[in-house]
Write a protein that holds these residues in place. Structure first.
Motif, PDB file in Angstrom:
ATOM      1  N   GLU A 118      19.409  43.733  49.333  1.00 47.70           N
ATOM      2  CA  GLU A 118      20.802  43.931  48.922  1.00 47.70           C
ATOM      3  C   GLU A 118      20.969  45.219  48.130  1.00 47.70           C
ATOM      4  OE1 GLU A 118      21.684  40.314  46.873  1.00 47.70           O
ATOM      5  OE2 GLU A 118      22.213  39.253  48.715  1.00 47.70           O
ATOM      6  N   SER A 119      20.005  45.531  47.294  1.00 46.95           N
ATOM      7  CA  SER A 119      20.050  46.767  46.512  1.00 46.95           C
ATOM      8  C   SER A 119      20.039  47.986  47.430  1.00 46.95           C
ATOM      9  CB  SER A 119      18.869  46.814  45.551  1.00 46.95           C
ATOM     10  OG  SER A 119      18.815  48.032  44.884  1.00 46.95           O
ATOM     11  N   ALA A 120      19.203  47.959  48.457  1.00 49.00           N
ATOM     12  CA  ALA A 120      19.149  49.073  49.404  1.00 49.00           C
ATOM     13  C   ALA A 120      20.478  49.227  50.142  1.00 49.00           C
ATOM     14  CB  ALA A 120      18.008  48.875  50.396  1.00 49.00           C
ATOM     15  N   ALA A 124      22.740  52.569  49.726  1.00 54.03           N
ATOM     16  CA  ALA A 124      23.075  53.352  50.911  1.00 54.03           C
ATOM     17  C   ALA A 124      24.592  53.459  51.080  1.00 54.03           C
ATOM     18  CB  ALA A 124      22.442  52.723  52.152  1.00 54.03           C
ATOM     19  N   ALA A 125      25.297  52.350  50.864  1.00 52.58           N
ATOM     20  CA  ALA A 125      26.757  52.372  50.974  1.00 52.58           C
ATOM     21  C   ALA A 125      27.370  53.254  49.894  1.00 52.58           C
ATOM     22  CB  ALA A 125      27.313  50.954  50.888  1.00 52.58           C
ATOM     23  N   ALA A 126      26.812  53.211  48.690  1.00 54.14           N
ATOM     24  CA  ALA A 126      27.308  54.046  47.598  1.00 54.14           C
ATOM     25  C   ALA A 126      27.106  55.520  47.918  1.00 54.14           C
ATOM     26  CB  ALA A 126      26.602  53.679  46.296  1.00 54.14           C
ATOM     27  N   PRO A 133      26.098  52.867  42.868  1.00 55.40           N
ATOM     28  CA  PRO A 133      26.017  51.507  43.416  1.00 55.40           C
ATOM     29  C   PRO A 133      26.758  50.463  42.584  1.00 55.40           C
ATOM     30  CG  PRO A 133      23.863  52.531  43.408  1.00 55.40           C
ATOM     31  CD  PRO A 133      24.782  53.463  42.702  1.00 55.40           C
ATOM     32  N   TRP A 134      26.736  50.585  41.270  1.00 56.62           N
ATOM     33  CA  TRP A 134      27.405  49.581  40.435  1.00 56.62           C
ATOM     34  C   TRP A 134      28.921  49.699  40.512  1.00 56.62           C
ATOM     35  CZ3 TRP A 134      24.007  53.229  38.572  1.00 56.62           C
ATOM     36  CH2 TRP A 134      24.574  54.338  37.938  1.00 56.62           C
ATOM     37  N   GLU A 135      29.438  50.800  41.054  1.00 57.41           N
ATOM     38  CA  GLU A 135      30.868  50.950  41.231  1.00 57.41           C
ATOM     39  C   GLU A 135      31.391  50.203  42.473  1.00 57.41           C
ATOM     40  OE1 GLU A 135      31.949  55.235  39.334  1.00 57.41           O
ATOM     41  OE2 GLU A 135      31.064  55.249  41.348  1.00 57.41           O
ATOM     42  N   LEU A 136      30.493  49.722  43.309  1.00 57.19           N
ATOM     43  CA  LEU A 136      30.905  49.026  44.527  1.00 57.19           C
ATOM     44  C   LEU A 136      31.253  47.567  44.287  1.00 57.19           C
ATOM     45  CD1 LEU A 136      28.432  50.468  47.158  1.00 57.19           C
ATOM     46  CD2 LEU A 136      30.731  51.230  46.604  1.00 57.19           C
ATOM     47  N   GLY A 137      30.906  47.039  43.130  1.00 62.19           N
ATOM     48  CA  GLY A 137      31.234  45.669  42.798  1.00 62.19           C
ATOM     49  C   GLY A 137      32.704  45.513  42.467  1.00 62.19           C
ATOM     50  N   PRO A 138      33.154  44.291  42.267  1.00 61.74           N
ATOM     51  CA  PRO A 138      34.573  44.066  42.006  1.00 61.74           C
ATOM     52  C   PRO A 138      35.066  44.691  40.707  1.00 61.74           C
ATOM     53  CG  PRO A 138      33.320  42.027  41.774  1.00 61.74           C
ATOM     54  CD  PRO A 138      32.386  43.072  42.319  1.00 61.74           C
ATOM     55  N   GLU A 139      34.193  44.841  39.708  1.00 67.37           N
ATOM     56  CA  GLU A 139      34.617  45.436  38.445  1.00 67.37           C
ATOM     57  C   GLU A 139      34.774  46.941  38.537  1.00 67.37           C
ATOM     58  OE1 GLU A 139      31.462  43.713  38.394  1.00 67.37           O
ATOM     59  OE2 GLU A 139      32.510  41.820  38.216  1.00 67.37           O
TER      60      GLU A 139
END
Length: 143
Positions: A118-120, A124-126, A133-139
């Protein structure tokens, strides 16, 4: 004088045939097959669920094709890549073997493997959308 059958012959025939001669036959309907639960299947399901979440949250990722490959063709100067982003082709390639196998010692169980996968996907999406990567979450989403 009529010949009598031996008890041995009757015993063998009785064990091989039922009342109507069908005891040893297999069932018409086979039992259900067990669910697929191999390492590759778990990897595909984990990647698929993470990608589905990200596509639902980020419009920029809806048309991106996420592919799974076994290994990268070339190393990078900073190590073995775990993914590759291709903006021109709208494609993200995830490399299964490095993601699963290059975990730190003691962290190679099923839970850590899932977290690494999931981290990968998130990293990759980020990289594809130009975020962290932490900006892709709902917060992290600016609504």
């Amino acid at each position: 004088m009529p010949r009598r059958r031996s008890s041995r012959a009757l015993g063998r025939r009785g064990a091989r045939h039922g009342r109507h001669g069908r005891l040893g036959r297999s069932e018409v309907v086979r039992p259900p097959l067990p669910p697929l639960d191999g390492r590759l299947d778990r990897f595909d399901v984990t990647v698929g669920s993470a990608v589905e979440y990200l596509r639902g949250a980020w419009e920029e990722l809806r048309d991106v094709r996420f592919e799974i490959s076994a290994m990268p063709l070339h190393d990078r100067e900073d190590g073995i890549p775990r993914w590759r982003v291709d903006h021109a082709a709208q494609r993200v390639s995830l490399y299964r073997v490095p993601i699963e196998r290059l975990l730190p010692k003691g962290h190679d169980d099923a839970m850590h493997r899932r977290v690494a996968i999931e981290s990968a996907v998130f990293h990759a999406a980020a990289e594809y959308v130009g975020r962290e990567p932490w900006e892709l979450g709902p917060e992290g989403r600016d609504y």
